[in-house]
Design an enzyme around this catalytic site. Structure first.
Site, PDB file in Angstrom:
ATOM      1  N   ASN A  11     -19.412 -43.845  -4.513  1.00  0.00           N
ATOM      2  CA  ASN A  11     -18.395 -42.816  -4.755  1.00  0.00           C
ATOM      3  C   ASN A  11     -18.194 -42.748  -6.269  1.00  0.00           C
ATOM      4  O   ASN A  11     -17.531 -43.609  -6.843  1.00  0.00           O
ATOM      5  CB  ASN A  11     -17.082 -43.202  -4.041  1.00  0.00           C
ATOM      6  CG  ASN A  11     -15.948 -42.237  -4.366  1.00  0.00           C
ATOM      7  OD1 ASN A  11     -16.173 -41.192  -4.982  1.00  0.00           O
ATOM      8  ND2 ASN A  11     -14.732 -42.584  -3.961  1.00  0.00           N
ATOM      9  N   LYS A  13     -16.530 -40.724  -7.939  1.00  0.00           N
ATOM     10  CA  LYS A  13     -15.213 -40.188  -8.319  1.00  0.00           C
ATOM     11  C   LYS A  13     -15.401 -39.109  -9.409  1.00  0.00           C
ATOM     12  O   LYS A  13     -16.442 -38.459  -9.425  1.00  0.00           O
ATOM     13  CB  LYS A  13     -14.291 -41.326  -8.751  1.00  0.00           C
ATOM     14  CG  LYS A  13     -14.233 -42.437  -7.690  1.00  0.00           C
ATOM     15  CD  LYS A  13     -13.142 -43.426  -7.883  1.00  0.00           C
ATOM     16  CE  LYS A  13     -13.152 -44.429  -6.731  1.00  0.00           C
ATOM     17  NZ  LYS A  13     -12.080 -45.388  -6.779  1.00  0.00           N
ATOM     18  N   HIS A 101      -9.272 -40.270   1.056  1.00  0.00           N
ATOM     19  CA  HIS A 101      -9.272 -41.341   0.054  1.00  0.00           C
ATOM     20  C   HIS A 101      -7.843 -41.573  -0.452  1.00  0.00           C
ATOM     21  O   HIS A 101      -7.078 -40.620  -0.615  1.00  0.00           O
ATOM     22  CB  HIS A 101     -10.201 -40.989  -1.116  1.00  0.00           C
ATOM     23  CG  HIS A 101     -10.539 -42.185  -1.951  1.00  0.00           C
ATOM     24  ND1 HIS A 101      -9.645 -42.734  -2.834  1.00  0.00           N
ATOM     25  CD2 HIS A 101     -11.654 -42.960  -1.996  1.00  0.00           C
ATOM     26  CE1 HIS A 101     -10.208 -43.808  -3.391  1.00  0.00           C
ATOM     27  NE2 HIS A 101     -11.427 -43.957  -2.913  1.00  0.00           N
ATOM     28  N   GLU A 103      -6.768 -42.150  -3.260  1.00  0.00           N
ATOM     29  CA  GLU A 103      -6.464 -41.440  -4.517  1.00  0.00           C
ATOM     30  C   GLU A 103      -6.027 -39.998  -4.243  1.00  0.00           C
ATOM     31  O   GLU A 103      -5.417 -39.360  -5.099  1.00  0.00           O
ATOM     32  CB  GLU A 103      -7.686 -41.511  -5.456  1.00  0.00           C
ATOM     33  CG  GLU A 103      -7.852 -42.905  -6.044  1.00  0.00           C
ATOM     34  CD  GLU A 103      -9.262 -43.267  -6.485  1.00  0.00           C
ATOM     35  OE1 GLU A 103     -10.148 -42.396  -6.467  1.00  0.00           O
ATOM     36  OE2 GLU A 103      -9.472 -44.447  -6.833  1.00  0.00           O
ATOM     37  N   GLU A 170     -10.498 -49.312   3.063  1.00  0.00           N
ATOM     38  CA  GLU A 170     -10.303 -49.556   1.632  1.00  0.00           C
ATOM     39  C   GLU A 170      -8.838 -49.936   1.391  1.00  0.00           C
ATOM     40  O   GLU A 170      -7.984 -49.040   1.285  1.00  0.00           O
ATOM     41  CB  GLU A 170     -10.609 -48.294   0.828  1.00  0.00           C
ATOM     42  CG  GLU A 170     -12.027 -47.802   0.934  1.00  0.00           C
ATOM     43  CD  GLU A 170     -12.446 -46.996  -0.294  1.00  0.00           C
ATOM     44  OE1 GLU A 170     -13.405 -47.389  -0.942  1.00  0.00           O
ATOM     45  OE2 GLU A 170     -11.783 -45.985  -0.611  1.00  0.00           O
ATOM     46  N   GLY A 176     -10.302 -50.833  -7.523  1.00  0.00           N
ATOM     47  CA  GLY A 176     -10.308 -50.919  -8.986  1.00  0.00           C
ATOM     48  C   GLY A 176      -9.524 -52.089  -9.552  1.00  0.00           C
ATOM     49  O   GLY A 176      -9.287 -52.158 -10.758  1.00  0.00           O
ATOM     50  N   SER A 210     -13.326 -52.767  -5.079  1.00  0.00           N
ATOM     51  CA  SER A 210     -13.785 -53.793  -6.038  1.00  0.00           C
ATOM     52  C   SER A 210     -15.078 -54.500  -5.642  1.00  0.00           C
ATOM     53  O   SER A 210     -15.291 -55.659  -6.002  1.00  0.00           O
ATOM     54  CB  SER A 210     -12.681 -54.826  -6.290  1.00  0.00           C
ATOM     55  OG  SER A 210     -11.608 -54.219  -6.977  1.00  0.00           O
ATOM     56  N   GLY A 231     -17.067 -47.817  -5.676  1.00  0.00           N
ATOM     57  CA  GLY A 231     -16.557 -46.901  -6.709  1.00  0.00           C
ATOM     58  C   GLY A 231     -17.150 -47.234  -8.064  1.00  0.00           C
ATOM     59  O   GLY A 231     -18.318 -46.938  -8.340  1.00  0.00           O
ATOM     60  N   GLY A 232     -16.365 -47.904  -8.906  1.00  0.00           N
ATOM     61  CA  GLY A 232     -16.747 -48.192 -10.299  1.00  0.00           C
ATOM     62  C   GLY A 232     -18.182 -48.660 -10.471  1.00  0.00           C
ATOM     63  O   GLY A 232     -18.927 -48.104 -11.294  1.00  0.00           O
TER      64      GLY A 232
HETATM   65  P1  13P Z   1     -13.822 -49.512  -6.736  1.00  0.00           P
HETATM   66  O1  13P Z   1     -15.148 -49.994  -6.196  1.00  0.00           O
HETATM   67  O2  13P Z   1     -13.920 -49.033  -8.143  1.00  0.00           O
HETATM   68  O3  13P Z   1     -12.746 -50.506  -6.511  1.00  0.00           O
HETATM   69  O4  13P Z   1     -13.440 -48.211  -5.891  1.00  0.00           O
HETATM   70  C1  13P Z   1     -13.499 -48.261  -4.513  1.00  0.00           C
HETATM   71  C2  13P Z   1     -13.321 -46.886  -3.996  1.00  0.00           C
HETATM   72  O5  13P Z   1     -12.270 -46.289  -4.173  1.00  0.00           O
HETATM   73  C3  13P Z   1     -14.457 -46.283  -3.296  1.00  0.00           C
HETATM   74  O6  13P Z   1     -14.065 -45.129  -2.614  1.00  0.00           O
END
Ligand code: 13P
Length: 249
Positions: A11, A13, A101, A103, A170, A176, A210, A231-232
């Protein structure tokens, strides 16, 4: 029951420009060269909408599926400035869409709106990756499973088509933050989700929050985890590939 195929879903983002397609192609190149890996892994890149078509057109990847990160609840067209529909995403090459999500939930996206988005995505034959998870406050109040259950039931109902819907657990506090849940907690949660939402077969359930190349081994001991929403670390091809490599080490 555990699904054999392991999912590694990126992802990105709101990151990435045309130059980042090179990163995406490095992942493509890696997967293309690993026949054995492909037989038991599914790689999905959920890119920003601006990059989906370019990736599809430039790389014609047989081994990577593309996904988007959200869609509007109206299925095709409408006067919704700045929004993109499931029809439009399908049209440029998306096969999956992440919905719910945290977010987006945090900005006011309700279970009811998520339900409509899921309906529109399924009507367009997109597979849905539905994100669920508790906040730190809810975790401390021991409400983890009741929160997840409510999020799933209010947007999908008790019985849903496990071929088209993937659940991504999640925990909001893990996203994050560098923090991950304890292995025994994950075992319990994944078992509960699979048991409670089994319909013909157990759903595919991913973990997100994470995930990185160092901690990925912590998850391989939990067989009910069918894969990861990353994510990251997914924005760097090296980090993403190292996660896959280390998972199977
Ligand atoms: P991180 O891997 O950066 O923690 O993000 C997870 C995420 O929100 C994937 O959708």
């Amino acid at each position: 029951m555990t699904n054999k195929l392991k999912y590694f879903v990126a992802n990105w983002k709101m990151f990435g420009n045309l130059a980042s397609l090179k990163s995406a192609n490095k992942i493509n190149y890696y997967i293309s060269s690993k026949k054995k890996l492909r037989s038991h892994s599914k790689i999905i890149l959920c890119l920003p909408n601006t990059l989906i078509y370019f990736f599809k057109k430039n790389f014609h990847s047989k081994f990577i599926s593309l996904g988007a990160q959200n869609c509007h609840q109206d299925e095709k067209y409408g006067s919704y400035t700045g929004s993109v529909s499931s029809y439009m995403l399908k049209n440029v090459g998306a096969k999956y869409v992440i919905l719910g999500h945290s977010e987006n939930r945090i900005t006011g996206e309700s279970n009811n709106v998520i339900k409509k988005k899921i309906k529109s995505a399924l009507n367009q034959n997109l597979k849905v990756i539905l994100c669920v998870g508790e906040t730190l406050k809810e975790k401390n109040k021991k409400k983890t499973f009741s929160v997840i259950k409510n999020q799933i039931i209010s947007s999908l109902g008790k019985k849903f088509n496990t071929n088209n819907i993937i659940i991504a657990y999640e925990p909001v506090w893990a996203i994050g933050s560098g923090k991950i849940p304890k292995t025994n907690k994950l075992e319990t949660i994944f078992k509960l989700i699979k048991k409670n939402f089994k319909h013909k077969k157990a759903p595919v359930v991913l973990y997100g929050g994470s995930v990185n190349a160092k901690n990925i081994r912590n998850f391989s001991s939990v067989p009910d985890i069918d894969g990861f929403l990353i994510g990251g670390a997914s924005q760097s091809p090296k980090k993403f590939i190292d996660i896959i490599k280390n998972y199977y080490k």
